[in-house]
Motif scaffolding. Sequence first.
Motif, short mmCIF file in Angstrom:
data_model
loop_
_atom_site.label_atom_id
_atom_site.label_comp_id
_atom_site.label_asym_id
_atom_site.label_seq_id
_atom_site.Cartn_x
_atom_site.Cartn_y
_atom_site.Cartn_z
N VAL A 1 0.87 -1.17 0.00
CA VAL A 1 0.00 0.00 0.00
C VAL A 1 0.91 1.23 0.00
O VAL A 1 1.77 1.36 0.87
CB VAL A 1 -0.93 0.02 1.23
N VAL A 2 0.71 2.08 -1.00
CA VAL A 2 1.48 3.32 -1.11
C VAL A 2 0.46 4.46 -1.14
O VAL A 2 -0.43 4.48 -2.00
CB VAL A 2 2.34 3.34 -2.40
N VAL A 3 0.58 5.37 -0.18
CA VAL A 3 -0.33 6.52 -0.14
C VAL A 3 0.34 7.67 -0.90
O VAL A 3 1.46 8.05 -0.60
CB VAL A 3 -0.63 6.95 1.32
N MET A 4 -0.38 8.17 -1.89
CA MET A 4 0.13 9.24 -2.73
C MET A 4 -0.53 10.55 -2.31
O MET A 4 -1.70 10.78 -2.60
CB MET A 4 -0.19 8.95 -4.20
N GLY A 5 0.23 11.40 -1.60
CA GLY A 5 -0.26 12.71 -1.20
C GLY A 5 -0.26 13.65 -2.40
O GLY A 5 0.03 13.26 -3.53
N GLY A 6 -0.57 14.91 -2.16
CA GLY A 6 -0.67 15.90 -3.23
C GLY A 6 0.60 16.03 -4.06
O GLY A 6 0.56 16.01 -5.29
N ALA A 7 1.75 16.12 -3.41
CA ALA A 7 3.02 16.27 -4.13
C ALA A 7 3.32 15.03 -4.96
O ALA A 7 3.76 15.14 -6.12
CB ALA A 7 4.16 16.53 -3.14
N GLU A 8 3.06 13.85 -4.39
CA GLU A 8 3.30 12.61 -5.13
C GLU A 8 2.36 12.47 -6.31
O GLU A 8 2.74 11.98 -7.38
CB GLU A 8 3.16 11.39 -4.21
N ARG A 9 1.11 12.91 -6.15
CA ARG A 9 0.16 12.82 -7.27
C ARG A 9 0.59 13.74 -8.41
O ARG A 9 0.49 13.37 -9.58
CB ARG A 9 -1.26 13.15 -6.80
N GLU A 10 1.12 14.94 -8.07
CA GLU A 10 1.63 15.84 -9.12
C GLU A 10 2.78 15.18 -9.87
O GLU A 10 2.83 15.21 -11.11
CB GLU A 10 2.12 17.16 -8.51
N LYS A 11 3.71 14.58 -9.13
CA LYS A 11 4.85 13.91 -9.76
C LYS A 11 4.38 12.74 -10.62
O LYS A 11 4.90 12.53 -11.71
CB LYS A 11 5.83 13.40 -8.70
N PHE A 12 3.39 11.99 -10.12
CA PHE A 12 2.87 10.86 -10.88
C PHE A 12 2.26 11.36 -12.19
O PHE A 12 2.51 10.79 -13.26
CB PHE A 12 1.82 10.10 -10.07
N GLU A 13 1.47 12.42 -12.11
CA GLU A 13 0.81 12.96 -13.30
C GLU A 13 1.83 13.48 -14.32
O GLU A 13 1.63 13.32 -15.52
CB GLU A 13 -0.17 14.08 -12.92
#
Length: 155
Positions: A90-102
């Motif tokens: 389980v990896v929780v993607m916070g706001g900064a991680e979601r931006e990097k993912f996108e």
Amino acid sequence: MILPTNTRPQIGDRITGKSAPPDDGAVREWIGPEAFERWAELRNWIDESYPGVFTPDWLYGGRNRGWSLRYKKTKALCTLVPGYRRLSAVVVMGGAEREKFEERRYVWRLQLVKLYDEAKTYIDGKWLTIAISSADDLHDVTALLTMKRQPKPRG
């Protein structure tokens, strides 16, 4: 694992005996030898990439969620979930991680993008539960963890 005498474990069932956290032998027996290799490889990768940063912590989530192994300093890096004949992270993607993912959306494998898109977003982020059944799945997890927190330089 505590099951009624007439019930056989199903794929993904959790280790739920609450008397003590499972040891490596119990985890190996429960998830199977192939999944245990990936379990050991991921744990070793975390230890080598983040030396002295994380002390893994066994969490008991009750009869339904069973045992899981969390890697956390101030923020969680990931949680490993040993299921019957299955390993998940389980990896929780916070706001900064979601931006990097996108920003890297078209670099990720299609299965991971689909999982990301289908994951519900909570107040603390998207919770991705990634089944690790191949070297590619393991690579996806380590790439997400590297994106989430840069490993310490070696040497």
